[in-house]
Write an enzyme that holds these catalytic residues in place. Structure first.
Site: not given
Ligand code: NAD
Length: 269
Positions: A155, A88, A61-62, A190, A36, A159
């Site tokens: 976004y 993710n 940082d990815v 979340t 992360d 995606k």
């Molecule tokens: N929450 C939803 O409803 C939802 C729905 C569909 C898809 N998604 C996808 O699921 C994935 C996770 O989403 P989430 O809701 O858990 O988000 P979140 O913001 O709660 O968590 C994301 C995590 O990624 C980390 N992060 C952010 N940028 C980063 C980077 N550059 N390098 C490494 N880590 C990084 C953050 O610190 C955090 O811990 C994302 O790809 C999002 O697009 C989420």
């Protein structure tokens, strides 16, 4: 257990969906590298896994190519090999099209799309150099790969791109023993769901609205997506590659919400 002795990297796993995926992978017996951008959150999550002895939390940082290379090196140094990668980490984004800046476009595409390509490339090179070559990659896309909301251009492009790119990697890597699949979650339990509820005029209205938009009548728990990811990472899904699986409670299957009118039986005359 599905993932006994497997080594799996989960990015963005310091919180949210990634944490749920990491927990299920750990429960299924995997050695889990929790990566992360927030290194402290990654370490805390790794220490809280069902099998903490098999976990490692690192800052990464990815969006940074050098950090991606270090992540692969850390995985190999600590666990000796890599069998699975869950891309993710992602940044959510909503802003009107006419106001979106070049810097915002670059930032979203860099983390949500470009990083998926180049981290997968580095991980695949490692997977193919191992004594038993092969592996499984799971890319977290979104229902936004299928349908759109206003203000989500960067976004949605990312995606949708993750799914299209994943199909290309899947057909190219299949003969080499690496499978590539996408999961497209719907609304998850979340921080986003909390933010949506906080912004709504009332909790009841908010729940009624979303229930009408999600046929199963609730948001999705992160570990439900984790179960699917663990299956796709495991040999139990050996025939599946190039797929984009919607885990959205029926959201994208529904043509239009029933609210505010309740549906009645309709019969042609
Ligand atoms: N929450 C939803 O409803 C939802 C729905 C569909 C898809 N998604 C996808 O699921 C994935 C996770 O989403 P989430 O809701 O858990 O988000 P979140 O913001 O709660 O968590 C994301 C995590 O990624 C980390 N992060 C952010 N940028 C980063 C980077 N550059 N390098 C490494 N880590 C990084 C953050 O610190 C955090 O811990 C994302 O790809 C999002 O697009 C989420």
């Amino acid at each position: 257990m599905l993932l006994t002795d497997k080594v799996v990297i989960v990015t963005g796993a310091g919180g949210g969906l990634g944490a749920g995926i990491a927990r299920v992978c750990s429960r299924e017996g995997a050695n889990v590298l929790v990566a992360d951008i927030r290194g402290d959150a990654a370490q805390a999550l790794a220490e809280s896994l069902p099998c903490p002895a098999l976990g490692l939390g690192v800052a990464c940082d990815v969006g940074d190519d050098d950090a991606q290379a270090r992540l692969v090196e850390q995985a190999v140094a600590h666990f000796g090999r890599i069998d699975g990668l869950v891309n993710n980490a992602g940044i959510n984004f909503a802003k009107p099209f006419l106001d979106t800046t070049e810097a915002e476009w670059e930032r979203i595409i860099r983390v949500d799309l470009r990083a998926v390509f180049f981290l997968s490339q580095k991980v695949c090179r490692q997977m193919l150099a191992q004594s038993q070559p092969g592996g499984s990659i799971v890319n977290i896309s979104s229902v936004h790969s299928q349908a759109a909301l206003p203000g989500a251009g960067p976004y949605d492009a990312a995606k949708g791109g993750v799914v299209a790119m994943g199909k290309s990697l899947a057909v190219e890597l299949a003969p080499l023993g690496i499978r590539v699949n996408a999961i497209s979650p719907g609304l998850l339990n979340t921080q986003i769901w909390q933010d949506i509820q906080d912004a709504a005029p009332s909790a009841e209205e908010c729940l009624a609205y979303w229930k009408s938009n999600i046929p199963i009548g609730r948001v999705i728990e992160t570990e439900e997506i984790g179960e699917l990811a663990a299956f796709l990472l495991s040999p139990r899904s050996s025939s599946i590659t190039g797929a984009n699986i919607f885990a959205d409670g029926g959201m994208t299957a529904q043509l239009i919400s029933k609210e505010p009118y309740l549906s009645k039986a309709l019969e042609g005359k």
